[in-house]
Design a protein around this motif. Sequence first.
Motif, short mmCIF file in Angstrom:
data_model
loop_
_atom_site.label_atom_id
_atom_site.label_comp_id
_atom_site.label_asym_id
_atom_site.label_seq_id
_atom_site.Cartn_x
_atom_site.Cartn_y
_atom_site.Cartn_z
N ALA A 1 68.26 2.06 -41.45
CA ALA A 1 67.59 0.73 -41.25
C ALA A 1 67.36 0.30 -40.02
CB ALA A 1 68.60 -0.20 -42.01
N LEU A 2 68.44 0.50 -39.23
CA LEU A 2 68.51 0.22 -37.70
C LEU A 2 67.26 1.23 -37.07
CD1 LEU A 2 72.01 -0.17 -36.82
CD2 LEU A 2 70.17 -2.02 -37.03
N TRP A 3 67.11 2.36 -37.30
CA TRP A 3 66.22 3.48 -36.77
C TRP A 3 64.78 2.85 -37.15
CZ3 TRP A 3 66.59 6.97 -33.30
CH2 TRP A 3 65.54 7.96 -33.27
N TRP A 4 64.55 2.42 -38.55
CA TRP A 4 63.25 2.02 -38.95
C TRP A 4 62.83 0.81 -38.26
CZ3 TRP A 4 62.15 -2.54 -41.77
CH2 TRP A 4 61.07 -2.58 -42.27
N LEU A 5 63.98 -0.44 -38.14
CA LEU A 5 63.86 -1.62 -37.68
C LEU A 5 63.24 -1.64 -36.19
CD1 LEU A 5 66.45 -3.78 -39.08
CD2 LEU A 5 64.10 -4.16 -39.49
N VAL A 6 63.91 -0.94 -35.21
CA VAL A 6 63.71 -0.77 -33.96
C VAL A 6 62.49 0.04 -33.65
CG1 VAL A 6 64.69 0.15 -31.62
CG2 VAL A 6 66.17 -1.06 -33.26
N ASP A 7 62.38 1.32 -34.47
CA ASP A 7 61.19 2.03 -34.26
C ASP A 7 60.80 2.50 -32.90
OD1 ASP A 7 59.06 3.38 -35.44
OD2 ASP A 7 57.59 1.42 -35.45
N ARG A 8 61.87 3.02 -32.26
CA ARG A 8 61.50 3.37 -30.77
C ARG A 8 61.99 4.96 -30.86
NH1 ARG A 8 58.77 -0.38 -31.22
NH2 ARG A 8 58.22 -2.10 -29.69
N PRO A 9 61.37 5.83 -30.32
CA PRO A 9 61.98 7.13 -30.02
C PRO A 9 63.25 7.41 -29.11
CG PRO A 9 59.90 7.10 -29.01
CD PRO A 9 60.12 5.70 -29.55
N ASN A 10 63.06 6.40 -28.18
CA ASN A 10 64.26 6.51 -27.07
C ASN A 10 65.55 5.64 -27.81
OD1 ASN A 10 62.62 4.35 -26.83
ND2 ASN A 10 63.11 4.20 -24.54
N LEU A 11 65.74 5.42 -29.13
CA LEU A 11 66.73 4.84 -29.38
C LEU A 11 68.06 5.58 -29.71
CD1 LEU A 11 68.13 1.95 -30.79
CD2 LEU A 11 67.09 3.00 -32.76
N PHE A 12 69.19 5.30 -29.65
CA PHE A 12 70.44 5.76 -30.14
C PHE A 12 70.98 4.96 -31.26
CE2 PHE A 12 71.14 8.65 -26.30
CZ PHE A 12 71.16 9.90 -26.85
N ILE A 13 71.46 5.39 -32.40
CA ILE A 13 72.30 4.81 -33.22
C ILE A 13 73.69 5.05 -32.92
CG2 ILE A 13 72.90 4.33 -35.67
CD1 ILE A 13 69.83 3.47 -34.98
N LYS A 14 74.48 4.09 -32.65
CA LYS A 14 75.99 4.14 -32.09
C LYS A 14 76.91 4.27 -33.73
CE LYS A 14 77.90 2.14 -29.08
NZ LYS A 14 78.47 1.06 -27.93
N ILE A 15 77.50 5.34 -33.98
CA ILE A 15 78.42 5.64 -35.09
C ILE A 15 79.80 5.86 -34.75
CG2 ILE A 15 78.63 7.19 -37.20
CD1 ILE A 15 75.63 7.53 -37.35
N PRO A 16 80.94 5.11 -35.18
CA PRO A 16 82.10 5.46 -34.65
C PRO A 16 82.71 6.86 -35.19
CG PRO A 16 82.24 3.30 -35.62
CD PRO A 16 80.61 3.82 -35.89
N ALA A 17 83.40 7.39 -34.47
CA ALA A 17 83.81 8.96 -34.91
C ALA A 17 85.08 9.13 -35.88
CB ALA A 17 84.19 9.56 -33.41
N THR A 18 84.87 8.15 -36.56
CA THR A 18 85.97 8.04 -37.96
C THR A 18 85.69 9.40 -38.78
OG1 THR A 18 84.62 7.04 -39.17
CG2 THR A 18 86.31 5.60 -37.87
N ILE B 1 67.50 11.64 -36.67
CA ILE B 1 68.04 10.36 -36.19
C ILE B 1 68.95 10.76 -34.81
CG2 ILE B 1 69.12 8.17 -36.30
CD1 ILE B 1 68.32 8.12 -39.27
N SER B 2 68.48 10.17 -33.74
CA SER B 2 69.44 10.45 -32.67
C SER B 2 70.71 9.52 -32.52
CB SER B 2 68.67 10.15 -31.21
OG SER B 2 67.34 11.05 -31.16
N VAL B 3 71.82 10.00 -32.18
CA VAL B 3 73.16 9.58 -32.45
C VAL B 3 73.76 9.26 -31.08
CG1 VAL B 3 75.53 9.48 -33.81
CG2 VAL B 3 72.93 10.03 -34.73
N ASN B 4 74.43 8.13 -30.97
CA ASN B 4 75.60 7.97 -29.67
C ASN B 4 76.87 7.95 -30.82
OD1 ASN B 4 77.48 7.03 -28.17
ND2 ASN B 4 76.14 5.44 -27.15
N VAL B 5 77.66 9.21 -30.55
CA VAL B 5 78.91 9.14 -31.18
C VAL B 5 79.91 8.19 -30.53
CG1 VAL B 5 80.62 10.48 -32.21
CG2 VAL B 5 78.24 11.17 -32.30
N THR B 6 80.54 7.05 -31.11
CA THR B 6 81.46 6.23 -30.10
C THR B 6 82.79 6.42 -30.86
OG1 THR B 6 81.33 4.01 -29.32
CG2 THR B 6 80.72 4.15 -31.64
N LEU B 7 83.76 5.62 -29.76
CA LEU B 7 85.01 5.60 -30.12
C LEU B 7 85.82 6.94 -30.38
CD1 LEU B 7 86.45 3.04 -30.50
CD2 LEU B 7 86.80 3.29 -32.90
#
Length: 367
Positions: free
Chosen positions: A127-144, A159-165
Amino acid sequence: MSEILRKLSEQGVSIWLDDISRERLRTGNLQDLIRDKHVVGVTSNPTIFASALSKGDAYDQQMHDLKIRGVDVEEAVRAITTYDIRWAADVLKPVYESGGQTDGRVSIEVDPRLSKDTDKTVAEARALWWLVDRPNLFIKIPATVEGLSAITQVIAEGISVNVTLIFSLERYRAVMDAWMTGLEQARDKGLELGGIESVASFFVSRVDGEIDKRLDKIGTPEALALKGKAALANARLAFAAFEEVVASERWKALAAAGARPQRPLWASTGTKNPDYPDTLYVDQLVTSGTVNTMPEKTLEATADHGKIDGDTIRSSYEEAWNTMAALKEAGIDYDDVVGFLETDGLDKFEASWTELLATVSAELKKA
């Protein structure tokens, strides 16, 4: 322009700002930081947004419109945050295009309350990837543990990902495995791997914060002598693990198919202990192919008096292992520390999200 930050950039460290606000965007401050402070990326989190919303009038018009439309608080949060992220992504687009699409990135975080639910995390990321709709986006997902499967799924979808925590070396290796599995699935689907970027955010200062408290309780001279050393050792060994992975045949096959490395990102790099140099987690974590995302205070301190004297990671592996061995000998249970930090980090993420919801709710009532 900052000579010190230029040197840091020339060492191969990408300088990202750990902050965003509409005021920063509309005044051109972010553009100034790109020009003058070598900033090539931005990270965000709910606390940052809550702070931005509580200051000035930059959000007043949008709040007024959202109130008139009668949107609920959750939808309002998405509307507000994705607006700023799109704007920041557009400001950073020239960096993205001129730098081979590696930097010029902006990160937005999934609702951390979903971090224990793989399917909901994946749905939110889409949903966030679609809403922002920019190729230079990272989606942050916690490393649980549950987040690992989500990371694989969204990377497999391009989808490009920033793995966080990330705190532990074991979990970091699992993150790298999840990332490569996602890339392998994307390759098998026929996706272009070169357009799928990822960073792995390894938290730094919180490690010292927790271990230093435990060393104080132990109180022996040997224990006290180890204060302020754990976080750097942990991060340096994480980079050693990264080097092992990118030297593997598995990674070489992905690289041959066009994939690019998942860069280690040093997060939580503002020092919490006033006894430590305020640029400690910048000066001592310098090596090529990494990212350091800094609060503005740390960015300014580094620009003013940072000590950038070449690579401070690759030559320090033996020292890092010795530090970890000494911590164990002193009575520090590494697994207990990193387990606590992940749980505590998730609690703080959820508290920040609750704070953001409360802030937006209050602003909607005033609008």
